[in-house]
Motif scaffolding. Structure first.
Motif, PDB file in Angstrom:
ATOM      1  N   ASN A 124       0.825  -1.208   0.000  1.00  0.00           N
ATOM      2  CA  ASN A 124       0.000   0.000   0.000  1.00  0.00           C
ATOM      3  C   ASN A 124       0.860   1.259   0.000  1.00  0.00           C
ATOM      4  O   ASN A 124       0.511   2.266  -0.616  1.00  0.00           O
ATOM      5  CB  ASN A 124      -0.934   0.008   1.218  1.00  0.00           C
ATOM      6  CG  ASN A 124      -2.106  -0.943   1.045  1.00  0.00           C
ATOM      7  OD1 ASN A 124      -2.388  -1.405  -0.054  1.00  0.00           O
ATOM      8  ND2 ASN A 124      -2.779  -1.253   2.136  1.00  0.00           N
ATOM      9  N   THR A 125       1.996   1.201   0.681  1.00  0.00           N
ATOM     10  CA  THR A 125       2.913   2.347   0.691  1.00  0.00           C
ATOM     11  C   THR A 125       3.496   2.574  -0.704  1.00  0.00           C
ATOM     12  O   THR A 125       3.626   3.719  -1.155  1.00  0.00           O
ATOM     13  CB  THR A 125       4.042   2.130   1.711  1.00  0.00           C
ATOM     14  OG1 THR A 125       3.453   1.930   3.010  1.00  0.00           O
ATOM     15  CG2 THR A 125       4.972   3.336   1.769  1.00  0.00           C
ATOM     16  N   THR A 126       3.846   1.489  -1.393  1.00  0.00           N
ATOM     17  CA  THR A 126       4.393   1.642  -2.754  1.00  0.00           C
ATOM     18  C   THR A 126       3.341   2.156  -3.721  1.00  0.00           C
ATOM     19  O   THR A 126       3.673   2.683  -4.781  1.00  0.00           O
ATOM     20  CB  THR A 126       4.944   0.304  -3.288  1.00  0.00           C
ATOM     21  OG1 THR A 126       3.863  -0.621  -3.496  1.00  0.00           O
ATOM     22  CG2 THR A 126       5.970  -0.290  -2.354  1.00  0.00           C
ATOM     23  N   THR A 127       2.086   2.016  -3.352  1.00  0.00           N
ATOM     24  CA  THR A 127       0.995   2.506  -4.200  1.00  0.00           C
ATOM     25  C   THR A 127       0.694   3.975  -3.947  1.00  0.00           C
ATOM     26  O   THR A 127       0.459   4.739  -4.879  1.00  0.00           O
ATOM     27  CB  THR A 127      -0.284   1.674  -3.953  1.00  0.00           C
ATOM     28  OG1 THR A 127      -0.020   0.300  -4.233  1.00  0.00           O
ATOM     29  CG2 THR A 127      -1.427   2.152  -4.832  1.00  0.00           C
ATOM     30  N   SER A 128       0.708   4.369  -2.680  1.00  0.00           N
ATOM     31  CA  SER A 128       0.229   5.696  -2.300  1.00  0.00           C
ATOM     32  C   SER A 128       1.327   6.684  -1.928  1.00  0.00           C
ATOM     33  O   SER A 128       1.078   7.882  -1.874  1.00  0.00           O
ATOM     34  CB  SER A 128      -0.726   5.574  -1.105  1.00  0.00           C
ATOM     35  OG  SER A 128      -1.746   4.638  -1.355  1.00  0.00           O
ATOM     36  N   GLY A 129       2.531   6.196  -1.637  1.00  0.00           N
ATOM     37  CA  GLY A 129       3.558   7.067  -1.075  1.00  0.00           C
ATOM     38  C   GLY A 129       4.282   7.929  -2.085  1.00  0.00           C
ATOM     39  O   GLY A 129       4.174   7.741  -3.305  1.00  0.00           O
ATOM     40  N   ARG A 144      -2.396 -15.437  -2.889  1.00  0.00           N
ATOM     41  CA  ARG A 144      -2.808 -14.041  -2.697  1.00  0.00           C
ATOM     42  C   ARG A 144      -1.682 -13.207  -2.110  1.00  0.00           C
ATOM     43  O   ARG A 144      -1.491 -12.045  -2.469  1.00  0.00           O
ATOM     44  CB  ARG A 144      -4.040 -13.963  -1.782  1.00  0.00           C
ATOM     45  CG  ARG A 144      -5.320 -14.384  -2.455  1.00  0.00           C
ATOM     46  CD  ARG A 144      -6.535 -13.822  -1.750  1.00  0.00           C
ATOM     47  NE  ARG A 144      -6.554 -14.120  -0.337  1.00  0.00           N
ATOM     48  CZ  ARG A 144      -7.507 -13.691   0.485  1.00  0.00           C
ATOM     49  NH1 ARG A 144      -8.475 -12.928   0.030  1.00  0.00           N
ATOM     50  NH2 ARG A 144      -7.477 -13.997   1.759  1.00  0.00           N
ATOM     51  N   THR A 145      -0.950 -13.806  -1.180  1.00  0.00           N
ATOM     52  CA  THR A 145       0.182 -13.085  -0.588  1.00  0.00           C
ATOM     53  C   THR A 145       1.263 -12.839  -1.636  1.00  0.00           C
ATOM     54  O   THR A 145       1.861 -11.754  -1.687  1.00  0.00           O
ATOM     55  CB  THR A 145       0.756 -13.884   0.596  1.00  0.00           C
ATOM     56  OG1 THR A 145      -0.276 -14.055   1.571  1.00  0.00           O
ATOM     57  CG2 THR A 145       1.935 -13.168   1.229  1.00  0.00           C
ATOM     58  N   ILE A 146       1.520 -13.831  -2.465  1.00  0.00           N
ATOM     59  CA  ILE A 146       2.518 -13.670  -3.532  1.00  0.00           C
ATOM     60  C   ILE A 146       2.111 -12.536  -4.458  1.00  0.00           C
ATOM     61  O   ILE A 146       2.945 -11.703  -4.851  1.00  0.00           O
ATOM     62  CB  ILE A 146       2.687 -14.983  -4.323  1.00  0.00           C
ATOM     63  CG1 ILE A 146       3.207 -16.089  -3.410  1.00  0.00           C
ATOM     64  CG2 ILE A 146       3.642 -14.786  -5.498  1.00  0.00           C
ATOM     65  CD1 ILE A 146       3.229 -17.464  -4.055  1.00  0.00           C
ATOM     66  N   VAL A 147       0.833 -12.454  -4.795  1.00  0.00           N
ATOM     67  CA  VAL A 147       0.344 -11.380  -5.677  1.00  0.00           C
ATOM     68  C   VAL A 147       0.545 -10.019  -5.016  1.00  0.00           C
ATOM     69  O   VAL A 147       0.935  -9.044  -5.674  1.00  0.00           O
ATOM     70  CB  VAL A 147      -1.146 -11.606  -6.033  1.00  0.00           C
ATOM     71  CG1 VAL A 147      -1.737 -10.365  -6.693  1.00  0.00           C
ATOM     72  CG2 VAL A 147      -1.293 -12.814  -6.947  1.00  0.00           C
ATOM     73  N   VAL A 148       0.295  -9.937  -3.711  1.00  0.00           N
ATOM     74  CA  VAL A 148       0.503  -8.683  -2.987  1.00  0.00           C
ATOM     75  C   VAL A 148       1.959  -8.245  -3.095  1.00  0.00           C
ATOM     76  O   VAL A 148       2.263  -7.076  -3.376  1.00  0.00           O
ATOM     77  CB  VAL A 148       0.086  -8.828  -1.506  1.00  0.00           C
ATOM     78  CG1 VAL A 148       0.528  -7.615  -0.697  1.00  0.00           C
ATOM     79  CG2 VAL A 148      -1.418  -9.012  -1.386  1.00  0.00           C
ATOM     80  N   VAL A 149       2.887  -9.178  -2.885  1.00  0.00           N
ATOM     81  CA  VAL A 149       4.320  -8.849  -2.942  1.00  0.00           C
ATOM     82  C   VAL A 149       4.726  -8.490  -4.368  1.00  0.00           C
ATOM     83  O   VAL A 149       5.465  -7.516  -4.585  1.00  0.00           O
ATOM     84  CB  VAL A 149       5.164 -10.028  -2.414  1.00  0.00           C
ATOM     85  CG1 VAL A 149       6.649  -9.722  -2.566  1.00  0.00           C
ATOM     86  CG2 VAL A 149       4.833 -10.303  -0.950  1.00  0.00           C
ATOM     87  N   LEU A 150       4.237  -9.247  -5.344  1.00  0.00           N
ATOM     88  CA  LEU A 150       4.556  -8.935  -6.738  1.00  0.00           C
ATOM     89  C   LEU A 150       4.040  -7.552  -7.134  1.00  0.00           C
ATOM     90  O   LEU A 150       4.703  -6.814  -7.858  1.00  0.00           O
ATOM     91  CB  LEU A 150       3.960 -10.000  -7.665  1.00  0.00           C
ATOM     92  CG  LEU A 150       4.628 -11.382  -7.628  1.00  0.00           C
ATOM     93  CD1 LEU A 150       3.815 -12.385  -8.437  1.00  0.00           C
ATOM     94  CD2 LEU A 150       6.056 -11.312  -8.157  1.00  0.00           C
ATOM     95  N   THR A 151       2.873  -7.197  -6.641  1.00  0.00           N
ATOM     96  CA  THR A 151       2.317  -5.879  -6.925  1.00  0.00           C
ATOM     97  C   THR A 151       3.192  -4.784  -6.326  1.00  0.00           C
ATOM     98  O   THR A 151       3.508  -3.784  -6.974  1.00  0.00           O
ATOM     99  CB  THR A 151       0.880  -5.770  -6.371  1.00  0.00           C
ATOM    100  OG1 THR A 151       0.070  -6.777  -6.971  1.00  0.00           O
ATOM    101  CG2 THR A 151       0.287  -4.388  -6.663  1.00  0.00           C
ATOM    102  N   GLY A 152       3.606  -4.986  -5.077  1.00  0.00           N
ATOM    103  CA  GLY A 152       4.488  -4.010  -4.438  1.00  0.00           C
ATOM    104  C   GLY A 152       5.823  -3.893  -5.144  1.00  0.00           C
ATOM    105  O   GLY A 152       6.343  -2.783  -5.352  1.00  0.00           O
TER     106      GLY A 152
END
Length: 515
Positions: A385-390, A418-426
């Motif tokens: 979320n930080t990499t998205t909004s910061g 799902r966790t892997i997708v979160v990390v890949l997105t970040g």
């Protein structure tokens, strides 16, 4: 790297003007099981077992048939004896014969006794017996409801006998705790009008505890949620009860607020308007888990709301306390605290800065390194979320100052797609940002040295389609050697012995970003 690929990446890069409410809503849906989890500490139904009865080991002298016959007698003394014997039988600590008593038809008789305003002891015994029947299964509670007990219990809230009124509260709490339909029946019969006048400075503690427990059950359950025009009337009282010194009162008041805030922003705002937030934040510092766990759930729900609602939690000094809870010795507490932080980092850049200044990313790094996997998942969300909004400075701080990249990348080995997708997105967000800053080669080298490249290559064979597509896209965009010339231009320069991004954009801070 081809120009087409570069344009595609720039087009998919998430700017800092994203809709933070949408971000929080997506986060909210993905973590809904966290807030729906039921707790062992709370009981939605309670049986009234008298300590004196437990100490008195003598069995009930009458048989069930004799009890029923006595209850149906015209003689008041025999009625009372039969009713009291039935209540004692239903108050057994183990295996009370609820179905047997229902089968013998005592429920309608008990409800008839509830209406006998000239005989308060008889009313009390009947109310107690029905309370214990309603503490049973869905079918047993439904039997009490279908015989129209609810309006009679609500009427008894106005009884001059405080013991009888308290027993009515207890019975209504059991009925309301049975589920959505039963809860709404209790609310429909104006129970809130009945209980609000009962709360004052003179209310005995045991009575107050039962009232607050009933209030908690009135707020509980979703699909549908309770009618808010009724439940919101409880908010001023619930907020005031957060100042209580009693653990049980605090526990049920906090759970009631957690149920209300586990909904849309208008309901969260009503809780904010009741001045409950600073009190909830203060309760996060209590040592008693039965209190700070529901307080944490409430605070976590509130920061899923608007930026303004989240700001109220930050203004109440909630972040330093969340940092302490991330160091708790119970993994489920760390999980909830990390989930709460992740919803704050889904907000705006000022809120992310507040998280940074509270030193929370250092604690998140420890969670990512050594925490329970459920807590690690929430910490990963906080980073992504930080990499998205910061801002660029805030995001680069994650790598330079907080050393969060290695444990973050290590979660690519997780079993949960799902966790892997979160990390890949970040990771994708991070690479897109660093590309804009001209430091792709340096970051890619760091990722490779941390074992990230091997993990990405392995994920291209993952059975989950979203995982392997995201892994392939990152490799294709940032780890391809087809454009050596472009990569040479982006290579970092060595300045004073440190690697420096080749920052070519005017918005970069003076001196560039160094790892």
């Amino acid at each position: 790297m081809s120009k087409a690929n570069s344009n595609t990446r720039q087009g998919s890069y998430k700017s800092n003007n994203i809709n933070t409410e949408d971000s929080r809503m997506r986060r909210r849906k993905l973590t809904i099981e966290l807030r729906k989890s039921k707790r062992e500490e709370q009981m939605f139904k309670r049986r009234n077992i008298n300590d004196e009865d437990l100490n008195d080991q003598s069995p009930v002298e009458l048989s069930v048939d004799e009890i029923v016959a006595a209850m149906n007698s015209e003689d008041q003394e025999r009625q009372f004896l039969g009713m009291q014997s039935a209540r004692k039988m239903l108050s057994r600590e183990h295996d009370p014969p609820i179905d047997l008593m229902i089968g013998h038809g005592i429920v309608p008789v008990c409800i008839r006794f509830l209406q006998n305003t000239t005989n308060t002891p008889l009313q009390f015994e009947a109310a107690w017996a029905l309370t214990n029947i309603a503490s049973g299964t869905l079918d047993q509670t439904r039997c009490v409801i279908e015989h129209n007990a609810v309006p009679h219990f609500v009427a008894l809230l106005q009884s001059k006998s405080i013991n009888l009124a308290e027993q009515a509260v207890w019975a209504l709490g059991n009925i309301a705790g049975d589920g959505v339909a039963a809860r709404d029946i209790v609310i429909h019969h104006n129970v809130i009008d009945g209980i609000l006048p009962l709360i004052n400075n003179e209310t005995p503690l045991s009575f107050l505890r039962n009232i607050v427990w009933l209030m908690s059950n009135l707020c509980h359950n979703k699909n549908p949620s309770p009618p808010f025009e009724q439940v919101r009337r409880l908010l001023p009282v619930l907020s005031q009860l957060l100042l209580s010194q009693d653990i049980q009162v605090l526990t049920d008041a906090c759970w009631a607020l957690s149920y209300i805030t586990d909904d849309d922003n208008s309901k969260i705002q009503a809780v904010v308007d009741s001045d409950a937030v600073p009190r909830l934040v203060k309760l996060l510092q209590m040592e008693e888990p039965s209190v700070f766990v529901p307080a944490l759930r409430s605070v976590g729900n509130i920061v899923t709301g608007t930026d303004q609602q989240t700001d109220v939690v930050i203004a109440a000094e909630g972040l330093p306390i969340l940092g302490l809870l991330l160091q708790h010795n119970k993994s489920h507490i760390i999980k909830e605290a990390a989930w709460t932080v992740s919803n704050i980092t889904a907000g705006n850049q000022n809120q992310i800065q507040a998280v940074i200044q509270a030193g929370i990313f250092e604690q998140l790094r420890h969670v990512l390194e050594k925490g329970d996997f459920e807590a690690q998942k929430e910490a990963a969300w906080a980073v992504t979320n930080t990499t998205t909004s910061g801002t660029p400075e805030q995001i680069v701080d994650l790598i330079e100052k907080n050393k969060i990249l290695k444990p973050f990348i290590d979660l690519l080995d997780a079993q949960d797609p799902r966790t892997i997708v979160v990390v890949l997105t970040g990771l994708s967000n991070l690479l897109a940002l660093i590309e804009k800053l001209g430091g792709t080669d340096n970051l890619c080298l760091m990722v490779e040295e941390m074992g990230g490249m091997k993990k990405l290559e392995s994920l291209q064979k993952h059975e989950n389609e979203e995982v392997y597509k995201k892994a392939y896209a990152i490799i294709d965009a940032y780890f391809s050697n087809s454009d050596d010339e472009v990569e040479q231009e982006l290579a970092p320069q060595e300045v004073n012995g440190a690697q420096e991004f080749n920052a070519t954009q005017p918005k970069d801070p003076e001196g560039g970003f160094t790892f």
